[in-house]
Enzyme design. Structure first.
Site, PDB file in Angstrom:
ATOM      1  N   ILE A 183       0.852  -1.205   0.000  1.00  0.00           N
ATOM      2  CA  ILE A 183       0.000   0.000   0.000  1.00  0.00           C
ATOM      3  C   ILE A 183       0.885   1.252   0.000  1.00  0.00           C
ATOM      4  O   ILE A 183       0.580   2.250  -0.663  1.00  0.00           O
ATOM      5  CB  ILE A 183      -0.962  -0.001   1.207  1.00  0.00           C
ATOM      6  CG1 ILE A 183      -1.775  -1.304   1.243  1.00  0.00           C
ATOM      7  CG2 ILE A 183      -1.904   1.195   1.145  1.00  0.00           C
ATOM      8  CD1 ILE A 183      -2.612  -1.501   2.495  1.00  0.00           C
ATOM      9  N   TYR A 231      -2.114 -10.001  15.618  1.00  0.00           N
ATOM     10  CA  TYR A 231      -2.023  -8.927  14.612  1.00  0.00           C
ATOM     11  C   TYR A 231      -3.193  -7.950  14.789  1.00  0.00           C
ATOM     12  O   TYR A 231      -2.997  -6.738  14.880  1.00  0.00           O
ATOM     13  CB  TYR A 231      -2.037  -9.498  13.188  1.00  0.00           C
ATOM     14  CG  TYR A 231      -2.321  -8.427  12.160  1.00  0.00           C
ATOM     15  CD1 TYR A 231      -1.351  -7.485  11.838  1.00  0.00           C
ATOM     16  CD2 TYR A 231      -3.585  -8.300  11.556  1.00  0.00           C
ATOM     17  CE1 TYR A 231      -1.618  -6.453  10.939  1.00  0.00           C
ATOM     18  CE2 TYR A 231      -3.863  -7.283  10.665  1.00  0.00           C
ATOM     19  CZ  TYR A 231      -2.873  -6.358  10.354  1.00  0.00           C
ATOM     20  OH  TYR A 231      -3.158  -5.327   9.469  1.00  0.00           O
ATOM     21  N   SER A 240      -7.216  -1.245  10.447  1.00  0.00           N
ATOM     22  CA  SER A 240      -7.752  -2.347   9.649  1.00  0.00           C
ATOM     23  C   SER A 240      -9.198  -2.637  10.038  1.00  0.00           C
ATOM     24  O   SER A 240      -9.596  -2.446  11.196  1.00  0.00           O
ATOM     25  CB  SER A 240      -6.897  -3.586   9.918  1.00  0.00           C
ATOM     26  OG  SER A 240      -7.518  -4.745   9.417  1.00  0.00           O
ATOM     27  N   LYS A 262      -3.569  -3.645  16.032  1.00  0.00           N
ATOM     28  CA  LYS A 262      -4.287  -2.512  15.424  1.00  0.00           C
ATOM     29  C   LYS A 262      -5.232  -1.882  16.453  1.00  0.00           C
ATOM     30  O   LYS A 262      -5.374  -0.665  16.530  1.00  0.00           O
ATOM     31  CB  LYS A 262      -5.060  -2.966  14.179  1.00  0.00           C
ATOM     32  CG  LYS A 262      -4.158  -3.405  13.030  1.00  0.00           C
ATOM     33  CD  LYS A 262      -3.198  -2.316  12.578  1.00  0.00           C
ATOM     34  CE  LYS A 262      -2.220  -2.780  11.510  1.00  0.00           C
ATOM     35  NZ  LYS A 262      -1.166  -1.791  11.205  1.00  0.00           N
ATOM     36  N   ASN A 279      -3.578 -14.252   1.173  1.00  0.00           N
ATOM     37  CA  ASN A 279      -4.745 -13.470   0.751  1.00  0.00           C
ATOM     38  C   ASN A 279      -5.300 -13.991  -0.570  1.00  0.00           C
ATOM     39  O   ASN A 279      -4.554 -14.485  -1.422  1.00  0.00           O
ATOM     40  CB  ASN A 279      -4.384 -11.981   0.619  1.00  0.00           C
ATOM     41  CG  ASN A 279      -4.018 -11.367   1.966  1.00  0.00           C
ATOM     42  OD1 ASN A 279      -2.907 -10.923   2.162  1.00  0.00           O
ATOM     43  ND2 ASN A 279      -4.944 -11.376   2.891  1.00  0.00           N
TER      44      ASN A 279
HETATM   45  P1  NAD Z   1       3.577  -4.573   3.424  1.00  0.00           P
HETATM   46  O1  NAD Z   1       4.190  -5.640   4.259  1.00  0.00           O
HETATM   47  O2  NAD Z   1       3.595  -4.722   1.953  1.00  0.00           O
HETATM   48  O3  NAD Z   1       4.253  -3.163   3.781  1.00  0.00           O
HETATM   49  C1  NAD Z   1       4.770  -2.869   5.054  1.00  0.00           C
HETATM   50  C2  NAD Z   1       6.156  -2.284   4.840  1.00  0.00           C
HETATM   51  O4  NAD Z   1       6.715  -1.926   6.105  1.00  0.00           O
HETATM   52  C3  NAD Z   1       7.122  -3.284   4.199  1.00  0.00           C
HETATM   53  O5  NAD Z   1       7.727  -2.682   3.087  1.00  0.00           O
HETATM   54  C4  NAD Z   1       8.143  -3.584   5.298  1.00  0.00           C
HETATM   55  O6  NAD Z   1       9.440  -3.797   4.775  1.00  0.00           O
HETATM   56  C5  NAD Z   1       8.058  -2.323   6.147  1.00  0.00           C
HETATM   57  N1  NAD Z   1       8.370  -2.538   7.557  1.00  0.00           N
HETATM   58  C6  NAD Z   1       7.775  -3.388   8.422  1.00  0.00           C
HETATM   59  N2  NAD Z   1       8.324  -3.256   9.636  1.00  0.00           N
HETATM   60  C7  NAD Z   1       9.284  -2.294   9.534  1.00  0.00           C
HETATM   61  C8  NAD Z   1      10.185  -1.720  10.450  1.00  0.00           C
HETATM   62  N3  NAD Z   1      10.252  -2.090  11.732  1.00  0.00           N
HETATM   63  N4  NAD Z   1      11.000  -0.744  10.011  1.00  0.00           N
HETATM   64  C9  NAD Z   1      10.982  -0.337   8.718  1.00  0.00           C
HETATM   65  N5  NAD Z   1      10.158  -0.861   7.815  1.00  0.00           N
HETATM   66  C10 NAD Z   1       9.313  -1.842   8.220  1.00  0.00           C
HETATM   67  O7  NAD Z   1       2.090  -4.367   3.956  1.00  0.00           O
HETATM   68  P2  NAD Z   1       0.890  -3.529   3.329  1.00  0.00           P
HETATM   69  O8  NAD Z   1      -0.119  -4.496   2.808  1.00  0.00           O
HETATM   70  O9  NAD Z   1       1.386  -2.467   2.446  1.00  0.00           O
HETATM   71  O10 NAD Z   1       0.284  -2.913   4.662  1.00  0.00           O
HETATM   72  C11 NAD Z   1       0.640  -1.620   5.099  1.00  0.00           C
HETATM   73  C12 NAD Z   1      -0.068  -1.350   6.418  1.00  0.00           C
HETATM   74  O11 NAD Z   1      -1.477  -1.465   6.227  1.00  0.00           O
HETATM   75  C13 NAD Z   1       0.291  -2.292   7.551  1.00  0.00           C
HETATM   76  O12 NAD Z   1       0.318  -1.553   8.749  1.00  0.00           O
HETATM   77  C14 NAD Z   1      -0.870  -3.268   7.570  1.00  0.00           C
HETATM   78  O13 NAD Z   1      -1.067  -3.818   8.835  1.00  0.00           O
HETATM   79  C15 NAD Z   1      -2.019  -2.366   7.178  1.00  0.00           C
HETATM   80  N6  NAD Z   1      -3.155  -3.065   6.567  1.00  0.00           N
HETATM   81  C16 NAD Z   1      -2.941  -3.845   5.457  1.00  0.00           C
HETATM   82  C17 NAD Z   1      -4.016  -4.517   4.885  1.00  0.00           C
HETATM   83  C18 NAD Z   1      -3.817  -5.415   3.689  1.00  0.00           C
HETATM   84  O14 NAD Z   1      -4.682  -6.265   3.446  1.00  0.00           O
HETATM   85  N7  NAD Z   1      -2.748  -5.282   2.917  1.00  0.00           N
HETATM   86  C19 NAD Z   1      -5.306  -4.353   5.417  1.00  0.00           C
HETATM   87  C20 NAD Z   1      -5.477  -3.550   6.533  1.00  0.00           C
HETATM   88  C21 NAD Z   1      -4.395  -2.896   7.102  1.00  0.00           C
HETATM   89  C1  WQD Z   2     -10.532 -13.285   1.869  1.00  0.00           C
HETATM   90  C2  WQD Z   2     -11.533 -14.421   1.706  1.00  0.00           C
HETATM   91  C3  WQD Z   2     -10.975 -16.435   2.896  1.00  0.00           C
HETATM   92  C4  WQD Z   2      -7.464 -17.505   0.577  1.00  0.00           C
HETATM   93  C5  WQD Z   2      -7.134 -10.411   5.850  1.00  0.00           C
HETATM   94  C6  WQD Z   2      -6.681 -10.124   7.272  1.00  0.00           C
HETATM   95  C7  WQD Z   2      -7.307  -8.867   7.775  1.00  0.00           C
HETATM   96  C8  WQD Z   2      -7.054  -7.705   6.832  1.00  0.00           C
HETATM   97  C9  WQD Z   2      -7.469  -8.042   5.443  1.00  0.00           C
HETATM   98  C10 WQD Z   2      -5.015  -6.574   7.433  1.00  0.00           C
HETATM   99  C11 WQD Z   2     -11.806 -15.159   3.008  1.00  0.00           C
HETATM  100  C12 WQD Z   2     -10.991 -16.659   1.405  1.00  0.00           C
HETATM  101  C13 WQD Z   2      -8.576 -16.846   1.038  1.00  0.00           C
HETATM  102  C14 WQD Z   2      -7.615 -18.778  -0.006  1.00  0.00           C
HETATM  103  C15 WQD Z   2      -9.981 -18.613   0.341  1.00  0.00           C
HETATM  104  N1  WQD Z   2      -5.648  -7.409   6.732  1.00  0.00           N
HETATM  105  N2  WQD Z   2      -9.821 -17.394   0.916  1.00  0.00           N
HETATM  106  N3  WQD Z   2      -8.877 -19.283  -0.108  1.00  0.00           N
HETATM  107  O1  WQD Z   2      -9.343 -12.885   5.668  1.00  0.00           O
HETATM  108  O2  WQD Z   2     -10.599 -10.896   4.786  1.00  0.00           O
HETATM  109  O3  WQD Z   2      -8.502 -10.555   5.853  1.00  0.00           O
HETATM  110  O4  WQD Z   2      -6.819  -9.276   5.034  1.00  0.00           O
HETATM  111  O5  WQD Z   2      -5.404  -5.879   8.320  1.00  0.00           O
HETATM  112  O6  WQD Z   2      -6.748  -8.610   9.032  1.00  0.00           O
HETATM  113  O7  WQD Z   2      -7.075 -11.208   8.084  1.00  0.00           O
HETATM  114  O8  WQD Z   2      -8.542 -11.654   3.594  1.00  0.00           O
HETATM  115  O9  WQD Z   2      -7.642 -12.345   1.431  1.00  0.00           O
HETATM  116  O10 WQD Z   2      -7.108 -13.734   3.475  1.00  0.00           O
HETATM  117  O11 WQD Z   2      -9.398 -13.776   2.546  1.00  0.00           O
HETATM  118  O12 WQD Z   2     -11.085 -19.129   0.224  1.00  0.00           O
HETATM  119  O13 WQD Z   2      -6.628 -19.462  -0.403  1.00  0.00           O
HETATM  120  O14 WQD Z   2     -10.969 -15.393   0.823  1.00  0.00           O
HETATM  121  O15 WQD Z   2     -11.522 -17.509   3.582  1.00  0.00           O
HETATM  122  O16 WQD Z   2     -13.138 -15.498   3.024  1.00  0.00           O
HETATM  123  P1  WQD Z   2      -9.324 -11.585   5.011  1.00  0.00           P
HETATM  124  P2  WQD Z   2      -8.080 -12.894   2.737  1.00  0.00           P
END
Ligand code: NAD
Ligand code: WQD
Length: 362
Positions: free
Chosen positions: A34, A172, A146, A176, A222
């Site tokens: 992101i 995790y 999240s 948050k 995911n």
């Molecule tokens: P990501 O792992 O791709 O990005 C996180 C980045 O932070 C990575 O590049 C990693 O190298 C860096 N990082 C982690 N710990 C570090 C540290 N101690 N010092 C310096 N760099 C560090 O993850 P993302 O999907 O881009 O997620 C970004 C944020 O959004 C996270 O806080 C995650 O929890 C939150 N989030 C993600 C999702 C999702 O589904 N991707 C959903 C909800 C919330």
């Molecule tokens: C989506 C749907 C699975 C893989 C996660 C984190 C949550 C948040 C968002 C960070 C679900 C189904 C998945 C597979 C499947 N992240 N699935 N087969 O579970 O909504 O949430 O990402 O904050 O904290 O838990 O996302 O992409 O893992 O799953 O059937 O091989 O796909 O059961 O229903 P989820 P996901």
């Protein structure tokens, strides 16, 4: 590209003029999924992001990609946000207009096995950022929260920011919740600071150029990368976790939001914060407002790619929420943000990105 905690002096003399006028935003985790898309949007909106990311969960290629898309040199400091001394040096070198704090670990399953790893990184990193924001008088902060804070919604499947927070079902998720609580206490202490807790739903997709996207390290958990990696043969098949839920087709329902819309929400967020006079903290949902089931996403992929996916039903995955999607009225009312892309757009971009990754490796 400037990757240089050890050559700051050289960097200062080199970029002195640019630094005087630049609108610097600290982006921790800016090389990640992101973060990299947000850095692109920040640059295209006239900001100069300073990426702090030690690449523990990112590829250096994403930094090259940002440079390629924007045509701008990237400022990258490969620092651990938990290292207060190193992070303080970054704060001393720039006058930040705002901070976006992405850096954290995010794998739910791993957090159950190694909770302390998650508490250390996600909590200590946040505390360091807040402490230095206060010390260096940085007043505008966006925190990556999240939808996981909502757990399984009790009645309505569509959640507003006032929907109850449930007991976290993973360490995790708890980081948050605790992160949001720390921020609440920080603001209550009377500090002069404005903070947004952006609660992302399920970010998916990639930059439409296919130059940056998601690089899941190891086997993805995911759904979207599981789908695209199965389509290119990196994974043998998709197991759909459960077919007997009380939903439209028996599979779980989520709110899949294009990562470019998520990125744009951060730029809106920083712009909005800059216009606020008083200390505040706001929780905001970042989703589309539309639920999509696992089978619907698989069908959309098959339609777009013209390719049948190898998938089968398997048992339910422990801890899965059945159905949740976002009410995003608050973001619309507060800062006129709404998603501009559909889940279908996200599937197209994720698929193009996966094909590019595969072709680049050939
Ligand atoms: P990501 O792992 O791709 O990005 C996180 C980045 O932070 C990575 O590049 C990693 O190298 C860096 N990082 C982690 N710990 C570090 C540290 N101690 N010092 C310096 N760099 C560090 O993850 P993302 O999907 O881009 O997620 C970004 C944020 O959004 C996270 O806080 C995650 O929890 C939150 N989030 C993600 C999702 C999702 O589904 N991707 C959903 C909800 C919330
Ligand atoms: C989506 C749907 C699975 C893989 C996660 C984190 C949550 C948040 C968002 C960070 C679900 C189904 C998945 C597979 C499947 N992240 N699935 N087969 O579970 O909504 O949430 O990402 O904050 O904290 O838990 O996302 O992409 O893992 O799953 O059937 O091989 O796909 O059961 O229903 P989820 P996901």
């Amino acid at each position: 590209m400037n990757s240089l905690p050890n050559s700051d002096l050289m960097y200062f003399s080199f970029n002195f003029d640019a630094m005087n006028n630049a609108k610097h935003i600290l982006v921790t985790g800016g090389a990640g999924y992101i973060g990299s898309h947000t850095v692109v949007q920040l640059i295209e909106s006239g900001y100069t992001p300073v990426i702090v990311d030690d690449l523990r969960n990112a590829h250096a290629k994403s930094l090259d990609g940002i440079k390629k898309i924007t045509g701008k040199e990237i400022i990258h400091q490969p620092i651990d946000v938990c290292d207060l001394t190193a992070l303080e040096k970054v704060f001393s070198n720039y006058s930040f207009e705002g901070i976006i704090h992405f850096a954290a670990y995010k794998a739910v399953g791993e957090s159950v096995e190694q909770p302390l790893k998650y508490y250390r990184n996600n909590i200590l990193g946040l505390v360091n950022v807040l402490e230095l924001a206060q010390k260096f008088n940085v007043k505008n902060i966006v925190f990556s929260s999240s939808c996981t804070v909502y757990g399984e919604p009790e009645n309505e499947k569509v959640v507003t920011e006032n929907s109850p927070i449930q007991i976290a079902n993973s360490p995790y998720g708890n980081t948050k919740q605790i992160g949001e609580e720390i921020i609440q206490d920080f603001i209550k202490s009377g500090v002069d600071c404005k903070i947004l807790n952006l609660r992302y739903f399920n970010p998916v997709g990639a930059h439409p150029s296919s130059i940056i996207g998601e690089f899941p390290l190891g086997k993805p958990n995911n759904l979207m990368p599981v789908i695209t990696q199965t389509a290119v043969g990196k994974l043998p098949k998709i197991t759909v976790f459960g077919n007997d839920y009380d939903t439209i087709d028996g599979t779980c329902v989520r709110d899949y939001i294009h990562v470019m819309d998520v990125a744009e929400a951060h730029v809106k967020g920083i712009n909005w914060l800059k216009n606020q006079d008083k200390s505040l903290v706001e929780q905001l949902n970042i989703g589309t407002g539309k639920g999509t089931s696992v089978l619907e996403l698989i069908n959309t992929f098959e339609e777009i790619s013209g390719q049948k996916l190898n998938w089968e039903f398997g048992p339910r995955r422990s801890g899965d929420v059945v159905e949740i999607f976002a009410d995003v009225t608050k973001m619309l009312n507060l800062m006129n943000w709404k998603p501009n892309r559909t889940a279908k757009d996200a599937v197209i971009d994720a698929w193009n990105w996966e094909q590019k990754l595969t072709n680049d490796k050939k």
